[in-house]
Design an enzyme around this catalytic site. Sequence first.
Site, PDB file in Angstrom:
ATOM      1  N   SER A   1     -10.470   1.588   6.408  1.00 30.20           N
ATOM      2  CA  SER A   1      -9.734   1.461   5.150  1.00 30.20           C
ATOM      3  C   SER A   1      -9.325   0.045   4.776  1.00 30.20           C
ATOM      4  O   SER A   1      -8.962  -0.206   3.631  1.00 30.20           O
ATOM      5  CB  SER A   1      -8.478   2.344   5.189  1.00 30.20           C
ATOM      6  OG  SER A   1      -8.835   3.701   5.204  1.00 30.20           O
TER       7      SER A   1
ATOM      8  N   SER B   1      -9.067   3.571   2.288  1.00 35.50           N
ATOM      9  CA  SER B   1      -7.932   3.997   1.494  1.00 35.50           C
ATOM     10  C   SER B   1      -7.152   2.845   0.849  1.00 35.50           C
ATOM     11  O   SER B   1      -6.265   3.080   0.029  1.00 35.50           O
ATOM     12  CB  SER B   1      -6.977   4.824   2.360  1.00 35.50           C
ATOM     13  OG  SER B   1      -6.505   4.077   3.465  1.00 35.50           O
TER      14      SER B   1
ATOM     15  N   LYS C   1       0.837  -1.199   0.000  1.00 36.59           N
ATOM     16  CA  LYS C   1       0.000   0.000   0.000  1.00 36.59           C
ATOM     17  C   LYS C   1       0.876   1.254   0.000  1.00 36.59           C
ATOM     18  O   LYS C   1       1.858   1.340   0.747  1.00 36.59           O
ATOM     19  CB  LYS C   1      -0.930  -0.018   1.221  1.00 36.59           C
ATOM     20  CG  LYS C   1      -1.930   1.140   1.253  1.00 36.59           C
ATOM     21  CD  LYS C   1      -2.905   0.997   2.410  1.00 36.59           C
ATOM     22  CE  LYS C   1      -3.856   2.183   2.485  1.00 36.59           C
ATOM     23  NZ  LYS C   1      -4.845   2.055   3.577  1.00 36.59           N
TER      24      LYS C   1
END
Length: 483
Positions: A191, A167, A92
């Site tokens: 997220s 996210s 990520k």
Amino acid sequence: MLRPQTKHAVAPASDICRLSAVALADAIRQRKLSVREVVTAFLDRIEAVNPLVNAIVSLRDRGDILREADAADARRADAETGSLFGLPIAIKDLASTTGLRTSLGSPIFADFVPQEDDFFVERIRNAGAIIIGKTNVPEFGLGSNTYNNVFGPTLNAFDPALTAGGSSGGAAVALALDMLPVADGSDFGGSLRNPAAWNNVFGFRPSQGLVPGGPDLEVFHAQMGVDGPMGRNVRDMALLLDVQAGYHPHAPLSYEKPGSFLDGLATGTTGGRIAWFGDLGGHLPVEAGILDLCETALGRLADASSFPWQPLQPDFDFEALWQAFVTLRQASSGCALKTHYDDPSKRGLLKPEAVWEVENAMRLTAPQVRAASVIRTSWHRTLLSIFDRFDLIALPTAQVFPFDVGTPWPREVAGRAMDSYHHWMQVSAFATLGGCPTVNVPVGFDDKGRPMGMQLIGRPRGDLAVLRVAAAYEATLPWQAGA
């Protein structure tokens, strides 16, 4: 409609890419597949699919990746391999990766190349994974719609008109479309959960402290954001969590993991009781159709195993709890972003949501922060009392279905106006504030083909118990998640 085909014009994934991460790791270890074969299959899949969805960014040079794969194959006979040996993974883009651009989705960091890994990234490398690139995020991880001015938007795995969530949006889409065998994510306000729900995969937010955060400038206060695994199935998440979790001396609030989560899944759950919060008696605005999908999923779990559920509305001031979440987020995230806000050359590069966090953080007083923490403590006590009577709590993972990717965030949910970029995600704050382990499990699709998920929340540090129930639930699904 449980498992519609993606609306993206992509061919089915190869047999290698459709294997679970656990099966791939075993095949490499047993020499049924070479690392080069596995890595090549996923790079081919990324080449075919990623241009349509923009899930993976900062992809390394193919030749460099394959040379690393060949080196792994060459040393396989001479060294004991780690549990992720040979698996291609994209990290990520909020986590630091040595020698690989880490943009945080921000123009401020568009060319930033870290010189050290985040703790969990280092562990993934040491476990033998091959880091091939990053997964896309919203700027600084703010909001559940993955778009930024560095790489652009990530599109939903099932419908190119819809958001992927965030996210960890890039990670969820890459998993759903078989571009990665397993993925990491992070979660402050949903997220790891929201994008998993909106792309029909699993996402697990661990107990606070199980996965060490950092390195960072501040390691004692900012503990509501955690790192964790995402997967196409529960066992794959446990495989990655085994690597991510455990005490780190530079993360003082971390702790030792209680054994292997993957091994622990070999023992099934013995059943229990689930408290269904639903929409908290109307407190949460929820788009029509979501509660029905979740209650049908709870019914499947109850029919297949000993997990009866019943509605429960806790006696708590949920508006005060939400305001506590907002205050504590501003006190951590807003204050962390202030260094960029204070620089005139950078302030104009911040998106409005980041500016909002900083400017509200600057108005906070110490008594306000303490009062919010006191409310959070009261909520923790309430959760513990619920877990005296129930084994799990269930909630929808999101209050809306995935929306148009061009909409930054919903201004209204079920007829109620939203006053901030994250208020429509209030349903995700309850586990965060309690420090509880929480898993998103897919519950199906509405009649428009939009995916949804449900949260299963367990008592603090009861991570294995939550994963066991998620595995029992997974066995009830009329489709194979990620297939």
